[in-house]
Scaffold this active site. Sequence first.
Site, short mmCIF file in Angstrom:
data_model
loop_
_atom_site.label_atom_id
_atom_site.label_comp_id
_atom_site.label_asym_id
_atom_site.label_seq_id
_atom_site.Cartn_x
_atom_site.Cartn_y
_atom_site.Cartn_z
N ARG A 67 31.86 46.39 33.66
CA ARG A 67 32.19 47.15 34.87
C ARG A 67 32.71 48.51 34.44
O ARG A 67 33.64 48.60 33.64
CB ARG A 67 33.24 46.42 35.72
CG ARG A 67 33.36 47.03 37.12
CD ARG A 67 34.22 46.19 38.04
NE ARG A 67 33.59 44.95 38.44
CZ ARG A 67 34.08 44.12 39.37
NH1 ARG A 67 35.20 44.42 39.99
NH2 ARG A 67 33.46 43.00 39.67
N SER A 169 31.54 44.92 43.01
CA SER A 169 32.36 44.29 44.04
C SER A 169 33.03 45.35 44.91
O SER A 169 32.36 46.17 45.53
CB SER A 169 33.37 43.35 43.39
OG SER A 169 34.02 42.57 44.37
N ASP A 309 33.87 41.73 51.48
CA ASP A 309 33.84 42.93 50.64
C ASP A 309 32.38 43.33 50.42
O ASP A 309 31.47 42.62 50.86
CB ASP A 309 34.61 42.69 49.33
CG ASP A 309 33.98 41.63 48.45
OD1 ASP A 309 33.17 40.84 48.95
OD2 ASP A 309 34.30 41.60 47.24
N ASP A 311 30.08 43.18 48.15
CA ASP A 311 29.08 42.25 47.62
C ASP A 311 29.20 40.86 48.23
O ASP A 311 28.54 39.92 47.78
CB ASP A 311 29.13 42.19 46.09
CG ASP A 311 30.41 41.58 45.56
OD1 ASP A 311 31.45 41.72 46.24
OD2 ASP A 311 30.40 41.00 44.46
N GLU A 411 41.24 31.41 45.17
CA GLU A 411 42.20 32.27 44.49
C GLU A 411 42.82 33.20 45.52
O GLU A 411 42.19 33.52 46.54
CB GLU A 411 41.54 33.07 43.36
CG GLU A 411 40.45 34.02 43.81
CD GLU A 411 39.80 34.77 42.66
OE1 GLU A 411 40.19 34.53 41.51
OE2 GLU A 411 38.92 35.60 42.92
N LYS A 425 33.07 32.15 43.92
CA LYS A 425 33.55 32.51 45.26
C LYS A 425 32.37 33.00 46.09
O LYS A 425 31.47 33.67 45.58
CB LYS A 425 34.65 33.57 45.17
CG LYS A 425 34.31 34.83 44.41
CD LYS A 425 35.54 35.72 44.33
CE LYS A 425 35.27 36.97 43.49
NZ LYS A 425 35.11 36.68 42.05
#
Length: 600
Positions: A67, A169, A309, A311, A411, A425
């Site tokens: 990233r 993300s 969010d 993505d 989480e 997730k």
Amino acid sequence: MVPIQFNALTVGPCPIWCAFDKNHMIFETHAHTPMPSMVQEMVKDGATEALKKCLSSRMEFGTAGLRAAMGPGTSCMNDLTIIQTTQGFCCYLEQSFGDLKERGVVIGYDARAHPPSGGGSKRFASLAAAVFISRGVPVHLFSDITPTPFVPFAVSHLGLCAGIMVTASHNPKQDNGYKVYWENGAQIVSPHDKGISKAIEENLKPWPESWNTEEASKSSLMKDPMCFYTCLSEVKIVHTSVHGVGHAFVQSAFKAFDLHPPYAVEEQKDPDPEFPTVKYPNPEEGEGVLTLSFALADRVGASVVLANDPDADRLAMAEKQQNGQWRVFTGNELGALLGWWIFRCWKEQNSDAAAVKNLYMLSSTVSSKILRAIALKEGFHFEETLTGFKWMGNRAKDLLDQGKMVLFAFEEAIGYMCSPSVLDKDGVSAAAIAGEMVSYLATENISVSQQLTTIYEEYGYHLSKNSYFICHDQTVIRSLFDRLRNSGGQKNSYPTDCGAFSISTVRDLTTGYDSNQPDKKAVLPTSSSSQMITFTFSNGGVATMRTSGTEPKIKYYTELCAAPGNSDVTHLKKELDDLVDAIIENFFEPEKNKLQPKPE
């Protein structure tokens, strides 16, 4: 700074721009991209520091993949670094799977783009596909933007060797990322990251066909896994995809659940890499991201807002209260609600009382302990893992392989795994299941907030307070944590209290120490490269201090876990506030360490 010279080379059919510092090639890119001119502009402007930042180091490949900002150079996401990364990954998969050319891989991408460098998620995904195709590996490349959870689902559902998702993300708009899934449908864990990183270093020179996205797109090895569902249903809910990929998929998921399609926030429903209506495209930030959603809900008479969010692997939820104010549920609160709902649905469908012994729910160690409380009363199993779904996904797969049923994992950073079909997730399935829960509660004339209170009354209030400090100085960070490990000047001695609060146990996942274990050794995996200490207090409080792997932050996660029957919420909130104040004053020492608080 040694002058940088530019030369054009030819590798295979494509011209490559190369930059040389002395005699070492430090940067190369496809001649058709704008990046050579970006570097030349920096040279022309004398932007030495910017050049150093771009060209003097290489992105590190870890368990979270890559990233970084899109732009020129080996420290950025661009055509070349995507090709190099994919070549290394492909070689590592060839070593790991004898049937890679039969099974193949899946690649998905979000809507991010960076016109100044010519980079973007779709372009990067096409290049990654071209690399695999050039080696005779079948590629399931999504033909359009897709939520991140579709990739791990495709890996498991199609029996593939691996998956790649090109996304950053909810990071700032200039960033992009490269997320990797293993054959089990979960994110990779060590030692795969080290093996892939080594393979990348051994395959830096682009292969002749790695640039050839056009030929790859015509190959019989290229497939499209995209499919949609249809159906029908009721209850007013607003949904925003925050300029990301989630809109169409959430609409389809609601139809599949026989729910009334949610009202979409028109200004945010279509992908837009500029994220023009929000400062940060992260629904975890709360009300600032949801302003347009609240306005639409007021217009159409909806009382619940759901937000993914960009993505679509995370989900936030808000509900309008009787006083007209909106309540944005924390990740822990929504975790409590979804955990309760999913267990309730399972119980309705399973009359065998003994079957509950085969059930598991998971959460990360910095998340609420509410699932532990529910498990204790209801008789199923609860386990904690390290922070991140790479750990929960892999642990879920281990349990599934043992014949166990993993109902739910979450989480606190608004990530939810509501089905073992996707070992990561998934904000799309979470949105549909949240919609189902809201619809059921509406038929019972119960609000979401009322149901949350009922959960806490039955299983014990779990109040949490999480935040962070910003610190760019690694020396200060090390000193802060070393002081906690050497309390009172004594080596390997931890604090026994924090202000007025007595500490009962300490777990240090940096050193591997856990005072609560007979051998004083932590059960969870440890890592000396990151800082993480958890303090458990005699009053039921738990506090974890940890560094971020991607940002200059020292984070803290605190929770007060009260026994069922202790329902004086005002008193409990004050006790938690006092505990947090004591931790900040005694453990963080923000003034002494010059720590910057979280921006409001």
